[in-house]
Structures are given as structure tokens and as C-alpha cells.
Design a protein around this motif. Structure first.
Motif, PDB file in Angstrom:
ATOM      1  N   GLU A 133     -44.384 -45.826  35.419  1.00  0.00           N
ATOM      2  CA  GLU A 133     -45.380 -46.428  34.933  1.00  0.00           C
ATOM      3  C   GLU A 133     -45.977 -47.610  35.791  1.00  0.00           C
ATOM      4  OE1 GLU A 133     -44.855 -46.999  30.854  1.00  0.00           O
ATOM      5  OE2 GLU A 133     -45.600 -44.931  30.415  1.00  0.00           O
ATOM      6  N   ARG A 134     -45.052 -48.396  36.309  1.00  0.00           N
ATOM      7  CA  ARG A 134     -45.373 -49.298  37.241  1.00  0.00           C
ATOM      8  C   ARG A 134     -45.925 -49.035  38.467  1.00  0.00           C
ATOM      9  NH1 ARG A 134     -39.954 -52.013  37.553  1.00  0.00           N
ATOM     10  NH2 ARG A 134     -40.523 -52.667  39.818  1.00  0.00           N
ATOM     11  N   ALA A 135     -45.500 -47.923  38.856  1.00  0.00           N
ATOM     12  CA  ALA A 135     -46.211 -47.400  40.050  1.00  0.00           C
ATOM     13  C   ALA A 135     -47.566 -46.451  39.738  1.00  0.00           C
ATOM     14  CB  ALA A 135     -45.479 -46.244  40.454  1.00  0.00           C
ATOM     15  N   GLY A 136     -47.966 -46.628  38.562  1.00  0.00           N
ATOM     16  CA  GLY A 136     -49.329 -46.184  38.292  1.00  0.00           C
ATOM     17  C   GLY A 136     -49.151 -44.626  37.562  1.00  0.00           C
ATOM     18  N   ALA A 137     -48.077 -44.192  37.393  1.00  0.00           N
ATOM     19  CA  ALA A 137     -48.030 -42.818  36.861  1.00  0.00           C
ATOM     20  C   ALA A 137     -48.074 -42.575  35.374  1.00  0.00           C
ATOM     21  CB  ALA A 137     -46.828 -42.293  37.647  1.00  0.00           C
ATOM     22  N   GLU A 138     -48.612 -41.553  34.984  1.00  0.00           N
ATOM     23  CA  GLU A 138     -48.705 -41.391  33.454  1.00  0.00           C
ATOM     24  C   GLU A 138     -47.680 -40.692  33.162  1.00  0.00           C
ATOM     25  OE1 GLU A 138     -50.959 -38.667  30.283  1.00  0.00           O
ATOM     26  OE2 GLU A 138     -51.945 -38.563  32.234  1.00  0.00           O
ATOM     27  N   VAL A 139     -46.476 -40.851  32.399  1.00  0.00           N
ATOM     28  CA  VAL A 139     -45.359 -40.129  32.082  1.00  0.00           C
ATOM     29  C   VAL A 139     -45.873 -39.168  30.814  1.00  0.00           C
ATOM     30  CG1 VAL A 139     -42.964 -39.992  31.176  1.00  0.00           C
ATOM     31  CG2 VAL A 139     -43.801 -41.794  32.804  1.00  0.00           C
ATOM     32  N   VAL A 140     -45.846 -38.090  31.249  1.00  0.00           N
ATOM     33  CA  VAL A 140     -46.162 -36.953  30.264  1.00  0.00           C
ATOM     34  C   VAL A 140     -45.022 -36.598  29.139  1.00  0.00           C
ATOM     35  CG1 VAL A 140     -47.127 -34.477  29.989  1.00  0.00           C
ATOM     36  CG2 VAL A 140     -47.687 -36.279  32.055  1.00  0.00           C
ATOM     37  N   ALA A 154     -46.336 -37.453  35.453  1.00  0.00           N
ATOM     38  CA  ALA A 154     -45.012 -37.267  35.738  1.00  0.00           C
ATOM     39  C   ALA A 154     -43.867 -36.788  34.729  1.00  0.00           C
ATOM     40  CB  ALA A 154     -44.152 -38.825  36.208  1.00  0.00           C
ATOM     41  N   LEU A 155     -43.019 -36.270  34.630  1.00  0.00           N
ATOM     42  CA  LEU A 155     -41.826 -35.662  34.000  1.00  0.00           C
ATOM     43  C   LEU A 155     -40.887 -36.250  34.227  1.00  0.00           C
ATOM     44  CD1 LEU A 155     -40.863 -33.611  31.849  1.00  0.00           C
ATOM     45  CD2 LEU A 155     -40.265 -32.109  33.806  1.00  0.00           C
TER      46      LEU A 155
END
Length: 182
Positions: A146-153, A125-126
């Protein structure tokens, strides 16, 4: 990292088309108004193009735009890099089941919401917004994704107010900005 330090020639046009409105929304706030940037097609396109150039080919699958001005920059970036756009909205604006994150900002408290299932675990994610000041909104967006499991790039903003130290609240997440105002 910022485009200012890289001295991209498009920065001047972007910077000169952002107006500063004193004492808005309350006394003491110097509001950075990007609506004047939107009135200048070349400067607005330059801002979008600079973000697209940075993120094309980075395997970003989600561009999360923070309400409301992140909605102006996020969708064209998402379309150009082949990612989906996920709106992060204020309370009671999304139908259906939502996740939420409360936060403190420069002049009060607020909350961001996102549809449950809009982001899947493992997505890259951006986060996009127009401005980072104290960092509360961008930090809330990171936490939600992040709570949803995404990696914030990375996080991307048109404007940074570095004196308010918002970058320090991002827990080391990279932040790319186009212009700084001190």
C-alpha cells in the motif's frame, strides 16, 4: 473465507499432507510444515489450482510472495493468472534500492523488503504466504504494498491458525485460506 467451509474435496489431500512439528523453531510452537505437501504432486497442484481458480479473471496485476514459503506458491499462481510476481524478502537479500516494513511475529521481530519500483501506484495486488498465525507478516506485506500505491485485493494462505487471531490484524482485508488448524 476458506475452502474448508466450502468443503472442496481437494482439501482433505492438502490437509493430510501438511505435517505438524512440535517445538519448532522454539518450545511451545507447533510448526505447520508445508514441505511435506510439496512432496505430493497432486496435493501441491490442488493447492495451486484452488488459488488460481479463485483469482483468475480478478484483474490482479501483482502477486506478492512472502519469503520464503510464499515463493513456492506465488510464482505458479502469478503465471497462471497473468500477473507479475514480486518477492517480499528478508533484509539484505535484494540488491538496489528497497522499501521496508518491520513487524512483530509469533516468536520475534522481522522485516520485509521490496524493490522500489517493483509495484506501481494503482496496481491490484494479491499477498501470498503459506500460513497466517498472528498476522504480523501478512500485515507487513499489506503495508509495504500500500505504501507503494498498490491496492491489496486479498491475502491468500494455505494455512490459518485462527486461535492466534491474525485475521483481525488485516484491517478488513479479505483473507482466503485452504485449511485451518486449531
Amino acid at each position: 473465507m476458506s475452502a474448508v467451509r466450502d468443503e472442496d474435496p481437494r482439501i482433505h489431500g492438502i490437509r493430510t499432507n501438511i505435517r505438524v512439528v512440535p517445538d519448532f523453531p522454539k518450545p511451545g510452537i507447533m510448526f505447520q510444515d508445508i514441505t511435506t505437501l510439496l512432496l505430493q504432486p497432486k496435493a501441491f497442484k490442488d493447492a495451486i489450482d484452488m488459488f488460481v481458480e479463485r483469482y483468475k479473471g480478478k484483474n490482479i496485476t501483482v502477486v506478492a510472495g512472502v519469503e520464503a514459503r510464499g515463493f513456492l506458491f506465488g510464482p505458479p499462481i502469478a503465471l497462471a493468472i497473468g500477473a507479475k510476481f514480486v518477492p517480499l524478502r528478508k533484509p539484505k537479500k535484494l540488491p538496489g534500492e528497497v522499501m521496508f516494513e518491520e513487524y512483530v511475529l509469533e516468536y520475534g521481530r522481522d522485516c520485509l523488503q521490496m524493490h522500489v519500483g517493483a509495484v506501481e501506484a494503482g496496481e491490484r495486488a494479491l499477498v501470498v504466504d503459506d500460513l497466517i498465525a498472528t498476522g504480523g507478516t501478512v500485515c507487513a506485506a499489506i503495508n509495504l504494498l500500500e505504501r507503494a500505491g498498490a491496492e491489496v485485493v486479498e491475502c491468500a494462505c494455505v494455512i490459518e491458525l485462527p486461535d492466534l487471531k491474525g485475521r483481525e490484524r488485516l484491517r478488513g482485508k479479505p483473507l482466503y485460506i485452504l485449511v485451518e488448524y486449531r
